[in-house]
Design an enzyme around this catalytic site. Sequence first.
Site, short mmCIF file in Angstrom:
data_model
loop_
_atom_site.label_atom_id
_atom_site.label_comp_id
_atom_site.label_asym_id
_atom_site.label_seq_id
_atom_site.Cartn_x
_atom_site.Cartn_y
_atom_site.Cartn_z
N PRO A 1 7.91 -22.40 5.42
CA PRO A 1 7.23 -23.33 6.33
C PRO A 1 7.83 -23.30 7.74
CG PRO A 1 8.87 -24.51 5.05
CD PRO A 1 8.97 -23.05 4.65
N LYS B 1 -1.34 -22.19 12.32
CA LYS B 1 -0.54 -21.56 11.26
C LYS B 1 0.64 -22.47 10.91
CE LYS B 1 2.47 -17.50 10.62
NZ LYS B 1 2.94 -16.25 11.24
N VAL C 1 -0.60 6.43 34.10
CA VAL C 1 0.70 6.84 34.65
C VAL C 1 1.12 8.15 33.99
CG1 VAL C 1 3.15 6.22 34.84
CG2 VAL C 1 1.38 4.47 35.17
C1 FAD Z 1 0.73 -3.17 12.00
C2 FAD Z 1 1.23 -4.13 13.04
C3 FAD Z 1 1.09 -5.49 12.84
C4 FAD Z 1 1.59 -6.40 13.78
N1 FAD Z 1 1.50 -7.74 13.54
C5 FAD Z 1 2.07 -8.61 14.42
C6 FAD Z 1 2.00 -10.02 14.20
O1 FAD Z 1 1.45 -10.50 13.23
N2 FAD Z 1 2.58 -10.81 15.11
C7 FAD Z 1 3.21 -10.33 16.22
O2 FAD Z 1 3.74 -11.12 17.01
N3 FAD Z 1 3.20 -9.01 16.47
C8 FAD Z 1 2.68 -8.15 15.61
N4 FAD Z 1 2.70 -6.81 15.88
C9 FAD Z 1 3.26 -6.36 17.16
C10 FAD Z 1 2.27 -6.60 18.27
O3 FAD Z 1 1.04 -5.97 17.97
C11 FAD Z 1 2.80 -6.09 19.59
O4 FAD Z 1 4.11 -6.52 19.78
C12 FAD Z 1 1.98 -6.60 20.74
O5 FAD Z 1 0.63 -6.31 20.56
C13 FAD Z 1 2.44 -6.04 22.05
O6 FAD Z 1 2.15 -4.68 22.14
P1 FAD Z 1 2.46 -3.96 23.53
O7 FAD Z 1 1.78 -4.69 24.60
O8 FAD Z 1 3.93 -3.77 23.63
O9 FAD Z 1 1.86 -2.51 23.32
P2 FAD Z 1 0.32 -2.02 23.28
O10 FAD Z 1 -0.61 -3.04 22.77
O11 FAD Z 1 0.37 -0.70 22.57
O12 FAD Z 1 -0.04 -1.78 24.81
C14 FAD Z 1 0.41 -0.64 25.50
C15 FAD Z 1 -0.24 -0.63 26.86
O13 FAD Z 1 0.34 0.42 27.61
C16 FAD Z 1 -0.67 1.13 28.26
N5 FAD Z 1 -0.25 2.51 28.49
C17 FAD Z 1 0.25 3.38 27.58
N6 FAD Z 1 0.47 4.57 28.19
C18 FAD Z 1 0.14 4.41 29.49
C19 FAD Z 1 0.13 5.26 30.62
N7 FAD Z 1 0.51 6.55 30.52
N8 FAD Z 1 -0.29 4.79 31.81
C20 FAD Z 1 -0.68 3.49 31.93
N9 FAD Z 1 -0.71 2.63 30.89
C21 FAD Z 1 -0.30 3.10 29.69
C22 FAD Z 1 -1.87 1.07 27.32
O14 FAD Z 1 -3.08 1.29 28.02
C23 FAD Z 1 -1.75 -0.39 26.83
O15 FAD Z 1 -2.39 -1.22 27.74
C24 FAD Z 1 2.19 -5.90 14.95
C25 FAD Z 1 2.29 -4.53 15.19
C26 FAD Z 1 1.84 -3.65 14.23
C27 FAD Z 1 1.98 -2.17 14.48
#
Ligand code: FAD
Length: 535
Positions: A120, A100, A207
Amino acid sequence: MTTATLCNDSYHPPDPVPGAAAPAGIRRIVIVGGGTAGWMTALILARLFVSRGVAITLVESPVVGIIGVGEGSTPWLRGFFDSLGIEESEWMPACHATYKCGITFDGWSTRPGFTRYFHPFASMLDNLTMSQFVHNVEARIQGANLEAHPDRFFIATRLAREHRAPKAPEGFPFDIWHGYHFDAVLLGQFLHDKAVERGVRYLTRHVTHANLAADGSIASVSTREGETLEADLFVDCSGFAGLLIEKALHTPWISFAENLFNDAAVAMPTPIDDSIPCETVSTALKRGWVWKIPLTNRYGNGYVYSSGFCTKDEAETELRRHLGLLESDVEARHLKMRVGRVTRHWNRNCLAVGLSQGFIEPLEATALLFIQQTATTFAEFLDKGDLSEAAHTRFNALMNAHFEGIRDYIVTHYKTNTRTDTEYWRANAANLNLSDDLKKLYSLWMNGKSIVPAIRQQLIGRGYPVFSWYALMAGMGVFPDAPELRAPSAAEARYSLEEIDNLIRRSAANYPDHKSTLAQIPPRRREPALQAYFW
Ligand SMILES: Cc1cc2nc3c(=O)[nH]c(=O)nc-3n(C[C@H](O)[C@H](O)[C@H](O)COP(=O)(O)OP(=O)(O)OC[C@H]3O[C@@H](n4cnc5c(N)ncnc54)[C@H](O)[C@@H]3O)c2cc1C
């Protein structure tokens, strides 16, 4: 002076010291959540602390999925993989990843000549044209009739237009900073495998709640499967659920909804073209914008919009129309987003990383950068054994400033739009919920004053370097009102655009075709990075 080497070398945690003891009082770390945040944090912590006798366990729910979007990065992600010794040739094919060079913004402004521009990633080669760009823009905001559109001044823009990979050929001395696009689910799996290989214990458990100690810190988490997991430190990577940082510790949340209206997205893939682009395209639609992200096997597309201005169905229909998929049965994924941040990312013995700590909408793809920055900065504190209250305060202030700086940069895209076709765009342009920082920045700019000194001193515009602010403002065609532009003075017109064009064209010709480079990813260059001055 801020340099582009930041992109590669900052946020590298200190190197592991063989034989060093575990950091004071920390023997067990439990990470809740196995999305990108959980696995990136696990790898960053494992690199430093597994060999020092710290047991790291990652718990992931079998019933709650990961968010599964987030397919674009900033150049900082290079530093993440480099510090872990993971080669592009290993992880990129496994994740259908592409290079990218930056982001095209299309249709955000209606000002003639400024309806499209490219933000850029700046590189060493841009040392040759960066000051010319800033010079021309500054003359333009003082009313001189000079070329100030960013697209003529940066090598990455040219590479993106010509679908060239930002990989310098053997013997060519100029590295090009770049980010990546990747399949979010495959990246999660890749990181999972690496972390387990490097000593992280993985448990599939749901959890249910955290159990607090007498001092209010987290003593353990309980699972639906009947276990209690104790630890000295807990990392909340549970996504928007904020299971530990919010639900257990009640850390206050600050919403950015007044600054940024978007709170939902709908995503669907389309087939990839024959030639693979090396840019994200962000196209403004009626109530938001659509990302188009090229992977080696498909495009990822998603419409980020405000549910205050349209329904889910309207958004999906608009996206389908935009993609030519009105008659198609390709499935759409609908997502809700919570935009804002917690007040304390590190609260007692809990660190929040990823969506649990906060989220700014994905316009500049900064979320993985937050993850990397949060986990790496925390690892530095832990490495020094500095877990004091003062350390908490310093850490949280750093994270909050970073969030607000990036938020202001994102807000500027909306605030400076000139679309009048919908209430959504009019409301964004009229929005007066701006930080004091941003008000000062606009005031300087609209009065024809340089914003360079204030950004350099971090007095305004925190979070992005000078050239990014100039690319955004000039790319949108935001200049002080003037009845007529005047002819530039000889000093103002001292740079030849023809020379700049030639230089960029000749430089770009050295870079190879993107698609064929992806088919055989070259090894990482080992020579020390030259510096690029970012301004
Ligand atoms: C529309 C959209 C577009 C995006 N585009 C970008 C992008 O282009 N570039 C970028 O850098 N970021 C982007 N992001 C952000 C990015 O997707 C997230 O920051 C990244 O995927 C990290 O997510 P996470 O691991 O915090 O959460 P999640 O992927 O939601 O993971 C949460 C985890 O917690 C676990 N969990 C939840 N509850 C429990 C429980 N009770 N017990 C045990 N485990 C549990 C789930 O199983 C999962 O494994 C975007 C987000 C959105 C919404």
